[in-house]
Enzyme design. Structure first.
Site, PDB file in Angstrom:
ATOM      1  N   GLU A 174       0.847  -1.197   0.000  1.00  0.00           N
ATOM      2  CA  GLU A 174       0.000   0.000   0.000  1.00  0.00           C
ATOM      3  C   GLU A 174       0.877   1.241   0.000  1.00  0.00           C
ATOM      4  OE1 GLU A 174      -3.047   2.312   3.054  1.00  0.00           O
ATOM      5  OE2 GLU A 174      -2.999   0.111   3.069  1.00  0.00           O
ATOM      6  N   GLU A 179      -2.877  11.340   3.107  1.00  0.00           N
ATOM      7  CA  GLU A 179      -3.954  11.009   4.044  1.00  0.00           C
ATOM      8  C   GLU A 179      -4.068  12.164   5.025  1.00  0.00           C
ATOM      9  OE1 GLU A 179      -4.709   6.425   4.876  1.00  0.00           O
ATOM     10  OE2 GLU A 179      -2.713   7.034   5.543  1.00  0.00           O
TER      11      GLU A 179
END
Length: 308
Positions: A174, A179
């Site tokens: 990932e 974020e």
């Protein structure tokens, strides 16, 4: 539309008038802006382009979207999936997604009634958009995004599909490019700046082979303002299985070496979700206007290197 890039045009004009900078300097910055507007290259500020000698960037159309049509492109993207319904208390709902005015818009909301799925209780609706086409090693991906002003996330990242790998490659890789959250409700030290920084991470997990390292490597940098105040361009060059370069508004900000080699193809994700470290506030967290509750994506672009 290139809202964040146009900021550089205005800034350049102001800087030029104040400092009487040379026309050569103006031309240099204007060239970077013009090429990005024309979609001839990723957006890099002068001195930050990693383009190798003898190479040029070519846009990958089936993993790019300007969102200029008022309809969701189902050939490029999937809206939610049964593979992942969300992390409680946020469940993914297709009706959080809309497209208008040159933007993909993800607008979370509080459910009228809690829903219980597989023993988990969900109270809020979020979004999960992912590309139908895969991103390979060597690709540069970028987006122009304005975060929402809620406790839920605004994100831009990549992840593989476990079922596509075999043996030691049946694992998870990932790559989180950005974020962030618009409202900090938790008390964790690492989360104190999640509303005003670019947070990136690489994760290696769920391997069945002892020789495959697991763990995370990440970094962060300030955006200079709250993430919900304006659009920013978040980018990453997946340069090699062991080297990923990250860019904020056209400037290289750091390089990350993952714990394990990132050699498996991955898919883009545009997600608004809940985090266990940033709990729902007492007022439900959805008291702002629709615009304040919305994550805006002006565009998403993917690029590959070709010979000149």
């Amino acid at each position: 539309m290139l809202k964040v890039i146009l900021k550089y045009v205005v800034a350049l004009m102001i800087f030029s008038s104040l400092s009487c900078s040379s026309s050569g300097d103006d031309d240099t910055v204007n060239s970077a802006v013009e090429k990005a507007i024309a979609q001839e290259t990723p957006f890099f500020l002068e001195g930050n382009s990693p383009t190798p000698s003898g190479k040029k960037w070519a846009k990958i159309e089936n993993i790019s979207d300007e969102f200029n049509n008022n309809s969701f492109d189902e050939a490029k993207w999937e809206n939610t999936s049964t593979r992942w319904i969300g992390r409680a208390p946020g469940i993914f709902k297709t009706n959080t997604v809309s497209q208008a005015d040159g933007n993909l818009m993800l607008t979370p909301y509080e459910l009228n009634e809690p829903e219980v799925v597989n023993g988990d209780t969900f109270t809020h609706a979020g979004s999960n958009i992912y590309s139908k086409n895969a991103v390979q090693v060597g690709t540069y991906v970028e987006c122009s995004m304005k975060a929402n002003k809620t406790f839920m996330s605004s994100t831009f990242w990549l992840i593989n599909v476990v079922g596509e790998g075999e043996a030691c490659n049946k694992r998870v890789t990932e790559l989180d490019i950005q974020e962030c959250v618009g409202q900090i409700t938790g008390s964790a030290n690492f989360a104190k700046t999640f509303d005003e920084t670019m947070h990136s991470n690489t994760h290696s997990r769920n391997t069945t082979c002892d020789e495959t390292p697991v763990g995370s490597e990440g970094n962060n940098v300030t955006t200079g303002e709250k993430v919900w105040e304006d659009y920013h361009i978040y980018g990453a060059w997946w340069k090699s299985p062991t080297e990923i370069e990250f860019y904020l508004d056209g400037k290289k900000v750091y390089t990350i070496t993952p714990k394990a080699e990132f050699s498996l193809q991955m898919y883009l994700r545009l997600v608004v979700e809940t985090y266990d470290w940033n709990p729902v506030p007492e007022d439900g967290g959805m008291t702002g206007t629709k615009s304040e509750r919305t994550t805006y994506y002006d565009w998403v672009r993917s690029w590959e290197l070709k010979d000149e």
